[in-house]
Design an enzyme around this catalytic site. Structure first.
Site, PDB file in Angstrom:
ATOM      1  CG  HIS A  26     120.639  72.986  26.901  1.00 17.86           C
ATOM      2  ND1 HIS A  26     121.522  72.593  25.920  1.00 17.86           N
ATOM      3  CD2 HIS A  26     121.292  73.899  27.650  1.00 17.86           C
ATOM      4  CE1 HIS A  26     122.661  73.245  26.086  1.00 17.86           C
ATOM      5  NE2 HIS A  26     122.545  74.049  27.131  1.00 17.86           N
TER       6      HIS A  26
ATOM      7  NE  ARG B 278     117.509  79.535  32.393  1.00 17.94           N
ATOM      8  CZ  ARG B 278     118.724  79.024  32.213  1.00 17.94           C
ATOM      9  NH1 ARG B 278     119.787  79.723  32.533  1.00 17.94           N
ATOM     10  NH2 ARG B 278     118.870  77.806  31.733  1.00 17.94           N
TER      11      ARG B 278
ATOM     12  CD  GLU C 172     126.610  79.448  28.780  1.00 19.69           C
ATOM     13  OE1 GLU C 172     125.421  79.132  28.780  1.00 19.69           O
ATOM     14  OE2 GLU C 172     127.354  79.307  29.750  1.00 19.69           O
TER      15      GLU C 172
ATOM     16  NE  ARG D   7     120.554  77.753  26.732  1.00 16.74           N
ATOM     17  CZ  ARG D   7     120.888  77.628  27.982  1.00 16.74           C
ATOM     18  NH1 ARG D   7     119.960  77.349  28.875  1.00 16.74           N
ATOM     19  NH2 ARG D   7     122.123  77.773  28.373  1.00 16.74           N
TER      20      ARG D   7
ATOM     21  CG  HIS E  75     118.290  73.228  30.382  1.00 18.61           C
ATOM     22  ND1 HIS E  75     119.189  72.368  30.965  1.00 18.61           N
ATOM     23  CD2 HIS E  75     118.850  74.469  30.469  1.00 18.61           C
ATOM     24  CE1 HIS E  75     120.241  73.048  31.388  1.00 18.61           C
ATOM     25  NE2 HIS E  75     120.048  74.322  31.125  1.00 18.61           N
TER      26      HIS E  75
END
Ligand code: SIN
Length: 523
Positions: A230, A372, A111, A276, A337
């Site tokens: 997100h 994060r 990811e 992100r 998100h």
């Protein structure tokens, strides 16, 4: 003598895991405002990160966590997370979670901002649902009192000791009868606040109640300006903002403009797997350029059957909404998100109020910094829920101290033209003024609107009004913190201060009352 040794509020992964561990020590009451499995955990798709693959190590996982956090991570908390990840996975396996395998080995996905494949998953893209189901069954089999549809509406603080001694809860389905439960340790595990924004991947229960409960009781909150958006939620007329996991891009899916430009190559060397915040802002820029409300996520080049098996939830949900991901690109746009900020804790989950702990998304021990790292959140819940129970069981209390908090007590700047306070106006204000791209003018307006709303709220026992009041408070905290941070860092981006500034390598802590003032509620 307290009614329970532990009162745990919330039934996502953090609350369930804490309840399981706590039940080995004594009596446990688990309060949850919906059904046992109404929580954000159920919707976690991508997985859970742990350095268990060949060539990986907790040190590399730590480096990636710190890199995503943009200079603001609490390094000790992040190290505790990454060092304890393999143990947390082993414990899930012991409890019965079955992770996906590939040729007999645990399958590891990639990811954003992870340099290596280290994301375990279950049921393809149903990782959170699998974990939640296993933990919920175990909790139901233990001597744990589970009060579903029971909303915590207040924390009781002893005026002399400052200790949090009880929770007031309202039976949502029972004429809203209020009851007070005393506990030796009160653990908040109430999850996030994505529902404050117009577009979100979060379910209805994610309204920031835990932050509001703790703040109103005198607990400090921190990092409230950092909300993660997100990059890829389904954006299709009439469809919910359903998450399209970053793991899809980890497997090779590519973001495209309407005319087929793979634009991420122009924004970051990691292209579609950039952090992100960078991907979300790139998408916003491309949407503005093309005057549209979405970009496209193309995975049609991936083998059809493999795609359906690897991402069954995404495949079926998109199909129900008229998009066949194996044949056409998916319209996507960013959505709120995850809250990096929350109730300030140390690495044992202790707050500044004795007896009050927090873990999972509601807590802020600083490990995520300004942003994060993907798939660190289920992991965080496990690692720090365990530490909360270890610490509460030990009887030791260190608490947390902080310097120079921002005090949010009086209404401050008001807006005479504030729109009427409704749920719709609240989420729209957050989205427009405290969203992915912010600026000083919009933030000042948001602060004034939230201040005006805070001043106009009637005192009410009605749960809907109380929930709205919680959202006003949490929105107000976010807007104030975002206005105070005059720089851009991680998930907090301001057009008027587009770069990080060295004087802002520090966290914003907020409290309701100057330290030392009387506590707001008494036992
Ligand atoms: C995703 O699957 O993209 C979400 C995982 C996460 O938020 O960590």
């Amino acid at each position: 003598m307290a009614d329970f040794k532990y009162i745990i509020v919330g039934s996502g992964i953090a609350g369930l895991y804490a309840a399981l561990l706590a039940s080995e020590q004594g009596s446990v009451l688990l309060l949850t405002k919906g059904g046992l499995q109404d929580c954000n955990t159920r919707y976690a798709q991508g997985g859970i990160a742990a350095a268990i693959g060949a060539g990986d190590s907790p040190a590399l996982h730590l480096e990636d966590t710190l890199g995503a956090g943009a200079g603001l991570c609490d390094v000790e908390a992040a190290r505790i997370l990454t060092d304890n990840a393999p143990r947390a996975i082993a414990d899930l396996v012991r409890l019965g979670v079955i992770f996906d395998t590939d040729h007999g080995e645990v399958a590891l996905g990639r990811e954003g901002a992870h340099r290596l494949a280290r994301v375990l998953h279950a049921g393809g893209d149903a990782t959170g649902a699998h974990i939640e189901t296993v933990l919920a069954r175990l909790v139901q089999a233990r001597p744990i009192r589970i009060d579903e549809y029971s909303a915590a509406v207040g924390l009781v603080v002893d005026a002399r000791s400052g200790k949090v001694t009880a929770v007031d809860a309202v039976q949502v389905r029972n004429g809203q009868t209020k009851r007070r439960y005393t506990g030796e340790a009160i653990v908040l595990a109430t999850g996030g606040a994505g529902r404050l924004f117009r577009h979100t991947t979060n379910p209805e229960v994610a309204t920031g109640d835990g932050v509001a409960l703790a703040f109103n009781a005198g607990a400090a909150v921190a990092d409230m300006e950092f909300c993660q958006f997100h990059p890829t939620a389904l954006r299709f007329p009439g469809a919910p903002a359903f998450l399209i996991s970053e793991a899809v891009r980890g497997e090779g899916a590519v973001l495209l403009t309407g005319d087929g430009d793979a634009f991420m190559a122009r924004y970051h060397p990691m292209k579609d797997l950039a952090p992100r915040d960078i991907v979300s802002r790139a998408i916003v820029t491309e949407m503005q350029r093309a005057a549209t409300d979405h970009v496209l996520l193309d995975m049609t080049h991936l083998p059809e059957q493999w795609l359906i098996t690897r991402f069954p939830t995404i495949y079926h949900t998109c199909l129900q909404n008229g998009v066949d991901i194996t044949r056409e690109p998916v319209p996507v746009a960013p959505a709120a998100h995850y809250m990096m900020g929350g109730v300030l804790t140390n690495s044992w989950g202790e707050t500044n109020l004795p007896g009050l702990f927090a873990c999972g998304e509601v807590a802020c021990n600083g490990l995520h910094g300004a942003n994060r790292l993907a798939s660190n959140s289920l992991l965080e819940a496990l690692v720090f829920a365990r530490r909360v129970v270890e610490r509460a069981g030990s009887g030791i209390w260190e608490g947390i101290r902080f310097d120079d908090p921002l005090i949010l007590d009086q209404p401050g700047l008001l807006n005479a033209d504030a729109p009427t306070l409704t749920a719709e106006n609240l989420v729209q204000t957050m989205w427009n003024k405290v969203g992915i791209v912010r600026d000083g003018v919009g933030l000042e307006e948001a602060v004034a609107i939230f201040n005006s709303w805070a001043g106009s709220l009637p005192a009410s026992e009605d749960l809907t009004v109380q929930s709205l009041a919680n959202q006003v408070l949490v929105g107000r905290l976010m807007a104030h913190a975002a206005q105070a941070r005059t720089e851009s860092r991680g998930a907090h981006f301001r057009l008027d201060f587009p770069a990080p500034r060295p004087e802002w390598v520090r966290r914003i802590v907020m409290v309701a009352h100057p330290p030392g003032n009387p506590f707001p509620s008494e036992s």
